[in-house]
Design a protein around this motif. Structure first.
Motif, PDB file in Angstrom:
ATOM      1  N   SER A  85      -6.751  -2.290  -0.179  1.00  0.00           N
ATOM      2  CA  SER A  85      -5.542  -1.689   0.369  1.00  0.00           C
ATOM      3  C   SER A  85      -4.888  -0.763  -0.645  1.00  0.00           C
ATOM      4  O   SER A  85      -4.322   0.260  -0.278  1.00  0.00           O
ATOM      5  N   SER A  86      -4.971  -1.100  -1.947  1.00  0.00           N
ATOM      6  CA  SER A  86      -4.371  -0.211  -2.938  1.00  0.00           C
ATOM      7  C   SER A  86      -5.160   1.086  -3.047  1.00  0.00           C
ATOM      8  O   SER A  86      -4.597   2.132  -3.319  1.00  0.00           O
ATOM      9  N   GLN A 142      -3.941   3.552  -0.458  1.00  0.00           N
ATOM     10  CA  GLN A 142      -2.587   4.065  -0.596  1.00  0.00           C
ATOM     11  C   GLN A 142      -2.607   5.476  -1.185  1.00  0.00           C
ATOM     12  O   GLN A 142      -3.509   5.850  -1.916  1.00  0.00           O
ATOM     13  N   LYS A 143      -1.581   6.221  -0.864  1.00  0.00           N
ATOM     14  CA  LYS A 143      -1.433   7.589  -1.358  1.00  0.00           C
ATOM     15  C   LYS A 143      -0.132   7.695  -2.154  1.00  0.00           C
ATOM     16  O   LYS A 143       0.835   6.989  -1.863  1.00  0.00           O
ATOM     17  N   GLY A 173       1.129  -1.416  -8.421  1.00  0.00           N
ATOM     18  CA  GLY A 173       0.942  -0.034  -7.996  1.00  0.00           C
ATOM     19  C   GLY A 173       1.914   0.893  -8.708  1.00  0.00           C
ATOM     20  O   GLY A 173       3.004   0.482  -9.107  1.00  0.00           O
ATOM     21  N   GLN A 223       3.770   3.253  -7.674  1.00  0.00           N
ATOM     22  CA  GLN A 223       5.049   3.490  -7.018  1.00  0.00           C
ATOM     23  C   GLN A 223       6.050   2.372  -7.286  1.00  0.00           C
ATOM     24  O   GLN A 223       7.252   2.583  -7.192  1.00  0.00           O
ATOM     25  N   ASP A 278      -4.844   9.868  -3.761  1.00  0.00           N
ATOM     26  CA  ASP A 278      -5.281   8.477  -3.755  1.00  0.00           C
ATOM     27  C   ASP A 278      -4.635   7.755  -4.935  1.00  0.00           C
ATOM     28  O   ASP A 278      -4.606   8.265  -6.058  1.00  0.00           O
TER      29      ASP A 278
END
Length: 148
Positions: A4-5, A8-9, A52, A54, A78
């Motif tokens: 899932s990571s 992510q964008k 992550g 973010q 990505d």
């Protein structure tokens, strides 16, 4: 890092912002000749790796203070390569901390210097060396099929 990571964008402008802050923190480590800014940076790297980019403090600063003033990005990237780059940064930060805290100052300075150069290059020209390493490793590990 989970699948899932990898899906992510992230906003590449946030990555450059974080690299700029990282550059300042690592430069402070060298100029002040103290490991404490490096210790803070190591925690930031660890948060980025675990949750992550973010979720990192610099990512949150960008999201809350900078991005609302500059608008949405034209494209997203990505998240997996920058997250790997944060892992590389964490390794250098930990090596630097070990050097500083054990009295092997040359190790602390060299490891911090390498991380500083990588962060500066990313902040200044948008070239993420850790991301490039991720892509190279991915190409090496992923077999290609011949189309003849």
């Amino acid at each position: 890092m989970s699948e899932s990571s990898a899906a992510q964008k992230v906003d590449p402008r946030g990555l450059r912002f974080a690299a700029g802050v990282t550059t300042v923190v690592l430069a402070l480590t060298l100029v002040l000749n103290t490991p404490w800014p490096l210790a803070v940076q190591a925690v930031v790297f660890a948060i980025s790796v675990a949750f992550g980019v973010q979720a990192s403090p610099y990512g949150q600063l960008f999201k809350r203070l900078v991005r609302p003033r500059i608008g949405p990005p034209q494209e997203l990237e990505d998240a997996a390569p920058p997250r790997f780059a944060q892992l590389v940064g964490l390794v250098f930060a930990v090596a630097g901390l070990i050097g500083y805290l054990t009295g092997v100052t040359v190790l602390g300075v060299v490891a911090t210097g390498f991380a500083l150069v990588a962060a500066f290059v990313n902040a200044a020209v948008g070239l993420c060396l850790g991301c490039e390493a991720y892509l190279l490793i991915h190409r090496i590990r992923t077999p290609t099929t011949a189309t003849n």
